[in-house]
Design a protein around this motif. Structure first.
Motif, PDB file in Angstrom:
ATOM      1  N   THR A  47      -8.305   1.061   4.682  1.00 53.69           N
ATOM      2  CA  THR A  47      -7.015   0.375   4.659  1.00 53.69           C
ATOM      3  C   THR A  47      -7.095  -1.058   4.130  1.00 53.69           C
ATOM      4  O   THR A  47      -6.086  -1.764   4.152  1.00 53.69           O
ATOM      5  N   GLY A  48      -8.245  -1.473   3.648  1.00 54.07           N
ATOM      6  CA  GLY A  48      -8.347  -2.770   2.989  1.00 54.07           C
ATOM      7  C   GLY A  48      -7.684  -2.694   1.625  1.00 54.07           C
ATOM      8  O   GLY A  48      -7.518  -1.618   1.050  1.00 54.07           O
ATOM      9  N   TYR A  80      -6.925  -8.344   1.244  1.00 50.16           N
ATOM     10  CA  TYR A  80      -6.260  -8.096   2.517  1.00 50.16           C
ATOM     11  C   TYR A  80      -7.177  -7.199   3.325  1.00 50.16           C
ATOM     12  O   TYR A  80      -7.476  -6.079   2.910  1.00 50.16           O
ATOM     13  N   PRO A  81      -7.664  -7.675   4.461  1.00 46.66           N
ATOM     14  CA  PRO A  81      -8.640  -6.906   5.246  1.00 46.66           C
ATOM     15  C   PRO A  81      -8.042  -5.613   5.801  1.00 46.66           C
ATOM     16  O   PRO A  81      -6.816  -5.470   5.873  1.00 46.66           O
ATOM     17  N   ASN A  92       1.334  -0.353  -8.550  1.00 50.41           N
ATOM     18  CA  ASN A  92       1.630  -1.786  -8.541  1.00 50.41           C
ATOM     19  C   ASN A  92       0.388  -2.632  -8.827  1.00 50.41           C
ATOM     20  O   ASN A  92       0.414  -3.850  -8.705  1.00 50.41           O
ATOM     21  N   GLY A  93      -0.718  -1.967  -9.206  1.00 47.80           N
ATOM     22  CA  GLY A  93      -1.936  -2.686  -9.568  1.00 47.80           C
ATOM     23  C   GLY A  93      -2.881  -2.943  -8.415  1.00 47.80           C
ATOM     24  O   GLY A  93      -3.952  -3.507  -8.589  1.00 47.80           O
ATOM     25  N   VAL A  94      -2.527  -2.523  -7.228  1.00 47.87           N
ATOM     26  CA  VAL A  94      -3.332  -2.727  -6.027  1.00 47.87           C
ATOM     27  C   VAL A  94      -4.439  -1.677  -5.952  1.00 47.87           C
ATOM     28  O   VAL A  94      -4.219  -0.514  -6.282  1.00 47.87           O
ATOM     29  N   ALA A 121       0.818  -1.220   0.000  1.00 48.46           N
ATOM     30  CA  ALA A 121       0.000   0.000   0.000  1.00 48.46           C
ATOM     31  C   ALA A 121       0.852   1.271   0.000  1.00 48.46           C
ATOM     32  O   ALA A 121       0.314   2.367  -0.125  1.00 48.46           O
ATOM     33  N   ALA A 122       2.173   1.138   0.071  1.00 46.17           N
ATOM     34  CA  ALA A 122       3.060   2.301   0.039  1.00 46.17           C
ATOM     35  C   ALA A 122       3.360   2.754  -1.387  1.00 46.17           C
ATOM     36  O   ALA A 122       4.027   3.759  -1.584  1.00 46.17           O
TER      37      ALA A 122
END
Length: 77
Positions: free
Chosen positions: A49-50, A59-60, A41-43, A23-24
């Motif tokens: 914050t999920g 990722y919860p 990065n495709g996230v 998440a950074a």
């Protein structure tokens, strides 16, 4: 270039989607109407914050537990 097909164009390459600090990564596009951002990065990173990874991994939210929040708010005399 990562698995997502997106290329990080930053001087210091962003962490891959598989990394613990995924998440950074830098924000490419914000979607304020649905409360998330697409990272380089495709996230998909959500305001709570999920995280949704490009491979479908979920990722919860990483929120402190209610007991931890209560302890930090306690005032000691």
């Amino acid at each position: 270039m990562g698995r997502s097909g997106l290329a990080c164009m930053h001087r210091r390459e962003c962490p891959p989607a598989e990394a613990a600090d995924r998440a950074a990564a830098q924000v490419l596009v914000r979607f304020p109407d649905i409360g998330c951002s697409l990272l380089c990065n495709g996230v998909l990173s959500f305001e709570d914050t999920g995280v949704l990874a490009p491979d479908g991994g979920v990722y919860p939210p990483q929120r402190p537990s209610p007991s931890a929040v209560g302890k930090s708010a306690e005032v000691t005399a």
